[in-house]
Design an enzyme around this catalytic site. Structure first.
Site, PDB file in Angstrom:
ATOM      1  N   ASP A 302       0.236  -0.177   2.065  1.00  0.00           N
ATOM      2  CA  ASP A 302      -0.528  -1.007   1.125  1.00  0.00           C
ATOM      3  C   ASP A 302      -1.816  -0.276   0.722  1.00  0.00           C
ATOM      4  OD1 ASP A 302      -1.498  -3.078  -0.367  1.00  0.00           O
ATOM      5  OD2 ASP A 302      -1.753  -4.480   1.306  1.00  0.00           O
ATOM      6  N   LYS A 304      -2.906   0.558  -2.375  1.00  0.00           N
ATOM      7  CA  LYS A 304      -3.538   0.061  -3.605  1.00  0.00           C
ATOM      8  C   LYS A 304      -4.228   1.190  -4.384  1.00  0.00           C
ATOM      9  CE  LYS A 304      -4.324  -4.700  -2.023  1.00  0.00           C
ATOM     10  NZ  LYS A 304      -3.950  -4.580  -0.600  1.00  0.00           N
ATOM     11  N   ASP A 307      -6.888   5.027  -9.131  1.00  0.00           N
ATOM     12  CA  ASP A 307      -7.689   6.101  -9.719  1.00  0.00           C
ATOM     13  C   ASP A 307      -6.866   6.806 -10.791  1.00  0.00           C
ATOM     14  OD1 ASP A 307      -9.822   7.972 -10.052  1.00  0.00           O
ATOM     15  OD2 ASP A 307     -10.312   7.769  -7.912  1.00  0.00           O
TER      16      ASP A 307
END
EC number: 2.4.2.10
Length: 470
Positions: A302, A304, A307
């Site tokens: 996880d 996430k 960028d």
């Protein structure tokens, strides 16, 4: 005010007086808090106003090509009936659901194949109810080119319908209603500005169209999935009869491995936050992969990612964690745009990996709503070779190849002091039509994690089976 005594202005004032147009603070069906609410069901108790509504909506039909009318159930049905009887146009009736007895019809009335039908609706927000009606009419080969609505809330419905080839014609827009009520002294400038701000902030809400028929089984969806990880996950869920993902938010490698080994037989997937593990090492990765093989589950990191593409390539494939070497699935925010997925794909596709897009979040006050969610779904649609679905609080796509996974699941709904909002397995799988429940504290903080995992596995899969039987 132009046309101060016109039938249009009188109709708005009448609707306001009977409480069909309400202003204050209201929670909509979507869960969004709104300063305006339209309760047009009340007009059935005011025959003269009902006739006014039918007359104004009929004016909007001029120059349209149609042979019959169909009102969206339920509020628009009496409106369509008034139009049908007064202007001598045949109508058909769409049921909310097909009868379980007799003819078992979903569409009632006399009509021919390829008949062109005009859909009548009271209020349009996202357009989902109109789209459901159009879809159901198509099952009996009835065509729809146009829809008439009394009030367009200006929240994306017109655009959503246009994308499906349906032109929306509105008697009023919400902004016109605000203008009339302000100029006649019914609303003050503060309320008008509040509603206008709401419109601007919620101008493109994603329509969620209910399924027309029974949900596809997991094993059927495995054959549709375009990514091998998705195929594997659907197959694991079917074979183990578990749509449970355990979120192991523990900070030591020993604690993570101990818990995973205990609950491995009851889960389809393990979710990690690798950067909270204080003694991370590659021996831990090897041990976790061995447990994945032993118990037949997938590993979801996880992370996430959020960028630019060039940066996430290195975050994913390099560094201390080398996530792409061991995580079957990762996830990403769509804040940077499609570049975040393109960067991850360069690393993940050659290794047979997959990604979930974060379309919605379970924390209070999060910003992953409306237009953001719609843009996220679009990124997924454009990258089906790598994106396999969504982290979300409810179904956001009707593509059966996409997997929907919902965090924040507990046996009892509620929340914590950091804004996490909990939903029950039944609410997530049955009502919100997600596919996988993600459970953290409900299992790893339980007195008996194994028993807790069994309970969640049974609750989640029973909810899925109940959905198949509906």
């Amino acid at each position: 005010m132009a046309g101060g005594n016109s039938p249009r202005v009188k109709l708005i004032l009448d609707l306001f007086e009977i409480g069909a147009l309400k202003f204050g603070t209201f929670t909509l069906k979507s869960g969004i808090e709104s300063p305006v609410y339209f309760d047009l069901r009340v007009i059935v108790s005011y025959p003269k106003i009902m006739i006014q509504v039918a007359d104004e909506m009929w004016k909007a039909t001029q120059n349209l090509n149609f042979a019959q009318l169909c009102g969206v159930p339920y509020t628009a049905l009496p409106i369509a009936t008034c139009m049908s009887t007064k202007y001598d146009v045949p109508m058909m009736i769409k049921r909310k659901e097909a009868k379980s007895y007799g003819t078992k019809k979903l569409i009632e009335g006399k009509f021919e194949k390829n008949t062109i039908c005009l859909v009548i609706e009271d209020v349009v927000t996202t357009g989902s109810s109109v789209l459901e009606t159009v879809r159901d009419l198509a099952t009996v080969e009835v065509m729809v080119h146009d829809a008439i609505v009394l009030l367009d809330r200006c929240q994306g419905g017109r655009e959503s319908l246009a994308d499906k080839g349906i032109k929306l014609h509105s008697v009023f827009t919400l902004k016109e209603v605000l203008s009339i009520l302000e100029e006649t002294g019914k609303l003050d400038k503060v309320m008008v500005q509040r509603v206008n701000t709401f419109i601007e902030q919620n101008s493109n809400v994603v329509p969620v169209v209910a399924q027309a028929s029974k949900a596809l089984a997991y094993q059927q969806r495995a054959t549709i999935a375009t990514n091998p990880v998705a195929k594997t996950l659907f197959t694991i869920i079917h074979e183990k009869q578990s749509n449970l993902c355990v979120s192991v938010d523990l900070t030591s490698t020993a604690a993570v491995l101990e818990l995973v080994n205990k609950v491995g037989d009851f889960i389809c997937m393990v979710k990690l936050h690798v950067d909270i593990i204080e003694d991370f090492n590659m021996e831990f990765v090897s041990a976790l992969q061995a447990l994945s093989q032993k118990h037949n589950f997938l590993i979801f990191e996880d992370r996430k990612f959020a960028d630019i593409g060039n940066t996430v390539k290195y975050q994913y494939g390099s560094g201390v964690y080398r996530i792409s070497d061991w995580a079957h699935i990762v996830n990403a925010h769509s804040v940077p745009g499609e570049g975040v997925v393109k960067g991850l794909k360069e690393v993940g596709i050659p290794k047979g990996r997959a990604c979930l897009m974060i379309a919605q979040m379970s924390s209070a006050g999060n910003l992953a709503t409306g237009q953001y969610t719609e843009a996220t779904v679009k990124i997924a649609d454009d990258n089906p070779d790598f994106v396999i679905g969504f982290i979300c609080t409810s179904r956001v796509s009707e593509n059966p190849a996409f997997i929907h996974m919902t965090p924040g699941v507990k046996l009892q709904s509620g929340g914590d002091n950091l804004g996490q909002q909990y939903l029950t397995p039944e609410e997530v799988i049955t009502n919100r039509r997600s596919d996988v429940i993600i459970v953290g504290r409900g299992i790893y903080a339980a007195d008996d994690p194994v028993e807790a995992a069994k309970i969640y596995q049974e609750a989640g899969f029973n909810a899925y089976k109940a959905g198949l039987e509906q």
